[in-house]
Design a protein around this motif. Structure first.
Motif, short mmCIF file in Angstrom:
data_model
loop_
_atom_site.label_atom_id
_atom_site.label_comp_id
_atom_site.label_asym_id
_atom_site.label_seq_id
_atom_site.Cartn_x
_atom_site.Cartn_y
_atom_site.Cartn_z
N SER A 81 0.57 -0.96 -0.25
CA SER A 81 -0.18 -0.11 0.00
C SER A 81 1.01 0.93 0.41
O SER A 81 2.67 1.11 0.39
CB SER A 81 -0.87 0.24 1.36
OG SER A 81 -0.04 0.28 1.73
N MET B 122 0.56 3.85 2.21
CA MET B 122 1.22 3.93 3.44
C MET B 122 2.60 3.93 3.55
O MET B 122 3.11 3.80 5.16
CB MET B 122 0.26 4.41 4.14
CG MET B 122 -0.22 3.00 4.69
SD MET B 122 0.35 1.82 5.85
CE MET B 122 -0.32 3.41 6.94
N ARG C 242 0.42 -7.01 -3.38
CA ARG C 242 -0.31 -8.49 -2.54
C ARG C 242 -0.39 -10.12 -3.00
O ARG C 242 -0.60 -10.33 -4.02
CB ARG C 242 -1.47 -7.42 -3.03
CG ARG C 242 -1.81 -6.18 -2.29
CD ARG C 242 -2.52 -6.15 -1.48
NE ARG C 242 -2.86 -4.73 -1.19
CZ ARG C 242 -4.14 -4.35 -0.46
NH1 ARG C 242 -4.27 -4.37 -1.21
NH2 ARG C 242 -3.49 -2.86 0.13
N MET D 288 -0.96 1.92 -6.57
CA MET D 288 -2.28 2.94 -5.90
C MET D 288 -1.33 4.44 -5.39
O MET D 288 -0.24 5.02 -5.35
CB MET D 288 -2.04 2.39 -3.67
CG MET D 288 -2.48 3.08 -3.65
SD MET D 288 -2.29 2.65 -1.38
CE MET D 288 -3.83 0.64 -1.85
N TRP E 175 -8.70 0.84 8.96
CA TRP E 175 -7.14 0.25 8.88
C TRP E 175 -5.96 0.51 8.70
O TRP E 175 -6.16 1.52 10.11
CB TRP E 175 -7.01 0.70 6.88
CG TRP E 175 -6.89 0.66 5.73
CD1 TRP E 175 -6.81 -0.32 5.69
CD2 TRP E 175 -5.15 0.76 6.14
NE1 TRP E 175 -5.73 -0.75 4.62
CE2 TRP E 175 -4.19 -0.45 4.86
CE3 TRP E 175 -4.05 0.89 7.23
CZ2 TRP E 175 -3.50 -0.67 4.44
CZ3 TRP E 175 -2.54 0.55 6.22
CH2 TRP E 175 -2.50 -0.38 5.46
N ASN F 121 -9.72 4.93 -0.46
CA ASN F 121 -10.22 4.48 0.14
C ASN F 121 -9.77 5.80 1.63
O ASN F 121 -8.32 5.51 1.02
CB ASN F 121 -9.46 3.39 1.10
CG ASN F 121 -9.75 2.71 2.49
OD1 ASN F 121 -10.93 3.92 3.35
ND2 ASN F 121 -9.25 2.08 2.97
N VAL G 199 -8.24 6.96 4.88
CA VAL G 199 -8.21 6.79 6.31
C VAL G 199 -7.43 8.05 6.96
O VAL G 199 -7.09 8.23 6.85
CB VAL G 199 -6.72 5.66 6.65
CG1 VAL G 199 -6.55 5.31 8.04
CG2 VAL G 199 -6.80 4.50 5.50
N ASP H 284 -4.61 9.66 4.79
CA ASP H 284 -3.98 8.00 4.03
C ASP H 284 -5.36 7.95 3.58
O ASP H 284 -5.94 6.96 3.39
CB ASP H 284 -3.46 7.21 4.51
CG ASP H 284 -3.18 5.45 4.18
OD1 ASP H 284 -3.30 6.26 3.14
OD2 ASP H 284 -3.50 4.75 4.63
N PHE H 285 -4.71 8.37 2.02
CA PHE H 285 -6.09 7.79 1.05
C PHE H 285 -4.91 6.82 -0.15
O PHE H 285 -3.57 7.63 -0.42
CB PHE H 285 -5.92 9.38 0.04
CG PHE H 285 -7.13 8.69 -1.45
CD1 PHE H 285 -8.60 8.80 -1.44
CD2 PHE H 285 -6.48 8.48 -2.33
CE1 PHE H 285 -9.14 8.00 -2.17
CE2 PHE H 285 -7.22 8.23 -3.32
CZ PHE H 285 -8.41 8.15 -3.41
N GLY H 286 -5.60 5.77 -0.31
CA GLY H 286 -5.11 5.17 -1.95
C GLY H 286 -6.22 4.39 -2.27
O GLY H 286 -7.38 5.08 -1.96
N1 SER Z 1 -3.40 2.60 2.89
C1 SER Z 1 -5.04 2.31 2.84
C2 SER Z 1 -5.44 1.39 1.79
O1 SER Z 1 -4.31 0.45 1.33
C3 SER Z 1 -5.38 3.62 1.82
O2 SER Z 1 -4.02 4.06 1.34
O3 SER Z 1 -5.86 1.63 1.80
#
Ligand code: SER
Length: 625
Positions: A41, A43, A69, A87, A185, A236, A238, A259-261
């Motif tokens: 991810s 972050m 992943r 991401m 998260w 998402n 967070v 934390d946006f992903g």
């Molecule tokens: N950490 C969150 C995720 O992986 C948003 O970046 O979904």
């Protein structure tokens, strides 16, 4: 139609205009982070900055992070699973918070990318009373205002436990509140799985509605977190503002972070309105470059070749362990599937010459040339060496298959495990010899094997994304396998006994079985007393003495959940799950098996050690005699 490159650039530009500094993607191999093998991810590389350390680029950051992943590798082949993805991420390190983040992400999607707002649905955190974590009412209000601005009256609906989602359904809602199972998260997953000092927080996800009809296999009604394929999460946010204390409580971090992903491939799919992710520009170029008609094989190759290119560039080499094993698996599966596709054109199944795949590697390098400098030379040389090495194994496997008189599930599994021949190849080339082989039996065997390797290789977090699928069965010969199976059933007994003695708060957070001992990690706030340990042992051994029957039933996941079966790694289970029951109701767990058929076969269970592994997580070791 916007290309993936354009979507990425627009995202970076949108946030640069709002004071963000762009940082380059970190490596796929995390630095100084022992919790996971790969960066999964955006972050992950930034974790220390959420805790308060100043980032050299400031408090507003934007990037596109390469992610890998491995958990879903066996699901690749359908229309939405991939191992590698990009991401898109934006971060506030103690700077802006919900009131800026949510309108921005909505504006970016609807104005910059032209996504139809009526297709967007959002979720928020419903709160978690037992940790004193409140419901995120603030986000509900912000979302209502945002949707109102787009002419949509957004009704909030409370779902809570997502397992109840199918019963609650949409109810005309647009903003859905779910428990921490969905709207929380942290790297380790929900609050109970977080080790001490791990940051985490409630999140608010955005879903795109493809408008496909609901599949009742997933429950009576559809809802955003239903897995029927109608909704896909595309982003998402967070709100990373908590950390877990040493004694298992939650307290505020010194700063409020965002934390946006958002998965670039998913956002691209939403922009095209096509739920087949492999039809987006990047992946489609690979699909179109492949011969034959089998979409599953084509998707596997498209995903694996892309993932392998990035892993090799970041320094991974094929091996039989950890990261190297994963790369080897990606390369070998690509080779087998391209042999199968080539075969559909020229009949004979021989090891792939490698030309088709070399062409695909070339496409990946060209496609990303403007964004990530992939190491073309190295990719090709690693691929050629692996293809050369695997060719012999593959040809030997085919020879072995030729010589066999009949192919049952066990021999098929050996051909798969030792020579990499997948089910399709064995079935097709085994002909009448493999007539009795079914995919179901083969996959059952595979799942049992996975279960054992998982048990042997799982790392201490026990959360999603942290499983090391070494693929190597630790127990080698029959006797050892049998002992591991006995200990596996013993683990279920101990889990049930721990819950009887300590209460239902006990949840599995990890398990590791070797030929010598079993190890079981579970949530519990304090050290166990000698008396408690003795009682747990006694209850488990009493179940052994009663020689209880161990039964396995396959059932739809929703039914299994309703029956109260305990589940670990929830996200990993498919639509149909296996539930193992011991006795009438001594223990009931989702599990792939294998297990002994009667508890009498386990032998005496002895707990040898009890200790802490992290705050709120205890570990016991036990042996069977
Ligand atoms: N950490 C969150 C995720 O992986 C948003 O970046 O979904």
């Amino acid at each position: 139609m916007l290309t993936s490159d354009e979507i990425r650039s627009r995202f970076l530009e949108y946030y640069r205009q709002r004071g963000h500094t762009e940082i380059p993607s970190a490596s796929l191999l995390p630095e100084g982070d022992v919790t996971t093998l790969f960066t999964g991810s955006g972050m992950q590389p930034l974790i220390k900055y959420f805790l308060g350390e100043p980032h050299p680029a400031g408090t507003r950051i934007v990037d596109s992070q390469k992610c890998f992943r491995s958990e879903d590798i066996d699901e690749v082949g359908d229309n939405r699973h991939t191992t590698f993805f990009e991401m898109l991420g934006n971060w506030s390190l103690g700077d802006y918070f919900k009131a800026e983040q949510l309108p921005w992400v909505f504006e970016f999607l609807t104005k910059e990318l032209g996504v139809d707002p009526s297709r967007l649905y959002v979720t928020v955190f419903a709160g978690e009373e037992k940790y004193g974590l409140p419901k995120d009412d603030e986000s509900v209000e912000i979302w209502r205002r945002i949707f109102r601005g787009a002419g949509i009256e957004a009704k909030p609906v409370h779902i809570g436990d997502p397992d109840r989602g199918g019963e609650v359904g949409m109810q005309g809602g647009r903003i859905f509140a779910y428990s921490s199972k969905k709207n929380w998260w942290s790297r380790a997953g929900p609050p109970e799985k977080m080790p001490a000092r791990e940051p985490g927080g409630p999140d608010s996800e955005i879903f795109y509605d493809f408008g496909t009809p609901h599949d009742p296999k997933y429950g009576p009604h559809c809802h955003p977190n239903c897995e029927c394929g109608r909704f896909m999460e595309i982003g998402n946010s967070v709100f990373m503002e908590y950390t877990k204390t040493d004694d298992g409580r939650f307290e505020k971090l010194p700063q409020q972070n965002v934390d946006f992903g958002g998965g670039l491939e998913r956002i691209s799919a939403a922009v095209t309105g096509n739920s087949d992710m492999f039809q987006i520009d990047t992946l489609k170029r690979l699909i179109d470059a492949l011969p034959g008609a089998d979409m599953r094989s084509k998707r596997i190759i498209a995903d694996h070749v892309r993932a392998a290119s990035f892993l090799i560039t970041d320094g991974v080499e094929p091996s039989n362990k950890d990261r190297g094993y994963m790369l080897r698996k990606l390369l070998r599966r690509s080779i087998v599937h391209s042999s199968m596709l080539e075969r559909s054109e020229n009949r004979a199944l021989s090891a792939s010459s490698g030309e088709t795949l070399e062409r695909c590697f070339g496409i990946v390098c060209d496609m990303y040339a403007g964004t990530y400098a992939l190491d073309r030379e190295r990719i090709l040389s690693v691929f050629r060496a692996e293809n050369q090495k695997f060719r012999n194994t593959f040809v030997n496997g085919m020879r072995r298959l030729d010589r066999l008189e009949a192919v049952d599930t066990d021999t098929a599994f050996t051909l798969y495990e030792s020579f990499g021949l997948p089910y399709e190849v064995i079935k097709e080339f085994g002909g009448v010899k493999a007539a009795s082989l079914t995919r179901e039996a083969f996959e059952g065997k595979l799942e049992a094997h996975r279960q054992l390797s998982r048990a042997g290789a799982e790392k201490k977090f026990g959360g999603h994304g942290l499983i090391l699928d070494t693929g190597e069965l630790k127990a080698k010969d029959e006797a050892e396998v049998e002992k591991v199976i006995r200990m596996h059933t013993a683990t279920h007994l101990l889990h049930a006994a721990l819950r009887q003695v300590l209460g239902d708060e006990v949840h599995q957070s990890g398990s590791d079985i070797t030929v010598e001992r079993l190890r079981f990690d579970f949530s519990y706030p304090r050290k166990l007393t000698d008396e408690e340990i003795r009682r747990v042992e006694e209850i488990a051994n009493d179940a052994v003495a009663r020689d209880l029957k161990v039964e396995c039933r396959e059932m739809p996941k929703a039914e299994a959940e309703k029956s109260g079966a305990l589940s670990f790694f929830k996200a990993k289970y498919g639509d149909t799950v296996k539930v193992y029951t011991i006795g009438d109701s001594f223990s009931k767990e989702f599990c792939g098996g294998p297990h002994v058929d009667h508890t009498g076969k386990i032998g005496r269970i002895k707990i040898t050690k009890e200790e802490a592994v992290a705050a709120g997580v205890r570990r016991i070791r036990a042996v069977v005699e």
